[in-house]
Write a protein that holds these residues in place. Structure first.
Motif, short mmCIF file in Angstrom:
data_model
loop_
_atom_site.label_atom_id
_atom_site.label_comp_id
_atom_site.label_asym_id
_atom_site.label_seq_id
_atom_site.Cartn_x
_atom_site.Cartn_y
_atom_site.Cartn_z
N SER A 94 25.48 117.30 5.57
CA SER A 94 26.64 117.64 6.29
C SER A 94 27.35 116.10 6.99
CB SER A 94 26.72 118.63 7.16
OG SER A 94 26.35 120.01 6.31
N CYS A 95 26.87 115.05 6.42
CA CYS A 95 27.53 113.93 7.02
C CYS A 95 28.26 113.11 6.09
CB CYS A 95 26.21 113.08 7.59
SG CYS A 95 25.24 112.71 6.05
N VAL A 96 28.89 112.21 6.44
CA VAL A 96 29.72 111.32 5.62
C VAL A 96 29.13 109.77 5.85
CG1 VAL A 96 32.19 110.26 5.31
CG2 VAL A 96 31.81 112.69 6.19
N LEU A 97 28.75 109.19 4.78
CA LEU A 97 28.24 107.97 4.52
C LEU A 97 29.28 107.02 3.69
CD1 LEU A 97 24.45 108.78 3.53
CD2 LEU A 97 25.64 108.40 5.85
N VAL A 98 29.72 106.08 4.25
CA VAL A 98 30.75 105.21 3.74
C VAL A 98 30.17 103.83 3.57
CG1 VAL A 98 33.24 104.20 4.10
CG2 VAL A 98 32.50 106.36 5.10
N GLU A 99 29.90 103.60 2.24
CA GLU A 99 29.46 102.29 1.77
C GLU A 99 28.13 102.05 2.17
OE1 GLU A 99 32.17 99.00 1.40
OE2 GLU A 99 33.99 100.04 1.34
N PRO A 100 27.32 102.96 2.24
CA PRO A 100 25.84 102.75 2.63
C PRO A 100 25.17 101.80 1.49
CG PRO A 100 25.96 104.78 1.41
CD PRO A 100 27.40 104.35 1.57
N ASP A 101 24.34 100.96 1.87
CA ASP A 101 23.53 99.85 0.97
C ASP A 101 22.14 100.09 0.85
OD1 ASP A 101 22.83 97.64 -0.32
OD2 ASP A 101 23.96 96.20 1.04
N PHE A 102 21.76 100.66 -0.17
CA PHE A 102 20.42 100.72 -0.57
C PHE A 102 19.78 99.77 -1.28
CE2 PHE A 102 22.46 105.12 0.11
CZ PHE A 102 21.37 105.71 1.16
N GLY A 103 20.48 98.65 -1.39
CA GLY A 103 20.01 97.64 -2.19
C GLY A 103 18.56 97.26 -2.02
N GLY A 104 17.80 97.46 -3.12
CA GLY A 104 16.40 97.10 -3.27
C GLY A 104 15.43 97.95 -2.40
N ALA A 105 15.92 99.17 -1.81
CA ALA A 105 15.60 100.04 -1.09
C ALA A 105 14.37 101.13 -1.98
CB ALA A 105 16.19 101.12 -0.27
N ARG A 106 13.58 101.74 -1.60
CA ARG A 106 12.56 102.73 -1.95
C ARG A 106 12.79 103.94 -1.66
NH1 ARG A 106 6.87 100.03 -1.25
NH2 ARG A 106 6.66 102.14 -2.00
N LEU A 107 13.21 104.65 -2.41
CA LEU A 107 13.70 106.38 -1.80
C LEU A 107 12.81 107.32 -2.67
CD1 LEU A 107 16.61 104.43 -1.66
CD2 LEU A 107 17.55 106.63 -1.61
N GLU A 108 12.00 108.00 -1.87
CA GLU A 108 11.02 109.17 -2.29
C GLU A 108 11.32 110.23 -1.51
OE1 GLU A 108 6.30 109.86 -2.87
OE2 GLU A 108 6.99 108.02 -2.07
N ARG A 109 11.56 111.44 -2.33
CA ARG A 109 11.79 112.83 -1.79
C ARG A 109 12.93 112.63 -0.74
NH1 ARG A 109 6.11 112.90 -1.93
NH2 ARG A 109 6.03 112.65 0.46
N VAL A 110 14.15 112.23 -1.11
CA VAL A 110 15.32 112.11 -0.42
C VAL A 110 16.33 113.20 -0.86
CG1 VAL A 110 17.21 110.50 0.38
CG2 VAL A 110 15.22 109.65 -0.03
N GLU A 111 16.80 113.88 -0.17
CA GLU A 111 18.10 114.81 -0.31
C GLU A 111 19.29 114.56 0.22
OE1 GLU A 111 16.77 118.88 0.37
OE2 GLU A 111 14.56 118.40 -0.34
N PHE A 112 20.52 114.97 -0.58
CA PHE A 112 21.82 114.61 0.00
C PHE A 112 22.28 116.03 -0.14
CE2 PHE A 112 20.72 110.61 -1.22
CZ PHE A 112 21.14 109.68 -0.30
#
Length: 227
Positions: free
Chosen positions: A147-165
């Motif tokens: 229930s949030c707003v993310l404007v132009e988030p930068d996940f460049g080169g990141a590692r995401l595991e078990r992440v929910e939107f």
């Protein structure tokens, strides 16, 4: 080369583990400015103006920050553990290389927050709005954006595991070079990927989202659509 994203009809996705906080009654923080490598345990920072202060390398354990101003606050390499941040606000907060574990961030109003190289584990971000969030090369495990707003988030080169939107607006996201494992995007209220759509392998999306992303995917593949 575009790797295949898993649709809602795929094999499923592992859910994120949310933080379960049972904080002791905190004591009101009566100290002065933050100190580099400081140790803050069981404290409540209530509507404190921490702008431009230097808490690099500090440890916050069982703390509650409510309505605090974090404009330009330096918290690089800080460790925020078993803590709640509610209604914090600020531009240019530096949390680069920080560790956030078992943390709830609610109703935040932040812009240009630096979390590059940070480690987030069992973190819940609920409500609020975060503009230009820098998570480049960060590691996110068991993180929920709700229930949030993310404007132009930068996940460049990141590692995401078990992440929910969940019921979250994701606008102009950059996934360039990111690695996704068990990332659930189906609950996103809006999903806009500006760069890195080829990194969606390991994510699960809905049929409707697949249709919305079709022009971006076609562009990535060099497919010209006419008529």
């Amino acid at each position: 080369m575009v790797r295949r994203a898993v649709s809602a009809g795929g094999t499923g996705v592992k859910g994120a583990r949310r933080p379960e906080l049972r904080l002791p009654q905190p004591e009101r923080y009566e100290g002065g400015e933050l100190e580099p490598d400081g140790d803050y345990d069981g404290l409540e920072f209530f509507e404190a103006d921490l702008s431009a202060q230097d808490g690099a390398g500090a440890r916050f354990m069982d703390c509650v920050l409510t309505g605090c101003a974090l404009d330009g606050t330096r918290l690089s390499r800080a460790r925020v553990l078993d803590s709640v941040l509610a209604g914090v606000r600020g531009v240019g907060t530096d949390l680069s290389g920080a560790t956030l574990r078992d943390v709830e961030l609610t109703d935040a109003r932040l812009g240009g927050t630096q979390l590059h190289g940070a480690v987030l584990e069992r973190v819940l971000v609920r409500g609020g709005k975060i503009d230009f969030l820098n998570l480049r090369s960060a590691r996110l495990r068991d993180v929920v954006f709700e229930s949030c707003v993310l404007v132009e988030p930068d996940f460049g080169g990141a590692r995401l595991e078990r992440v929910e939107f969940v019921d979250c607006a994701l606008k102009g996201a950059d996934l360039s070079g990111a690695t996704l494992t068990d990332v659930d995007l189906r609950g996103a209220a809006s999903l806009e990927i500006a760069r890195g759509v080829d990194r969606l392998a390991g994510a699960v999306i809905s049929t409707g989202q697949l249709l919305d992303l079709a022009p971006v995917l076609a562009g990535e593949l060099g497919i010209r659509v006419e008529g």
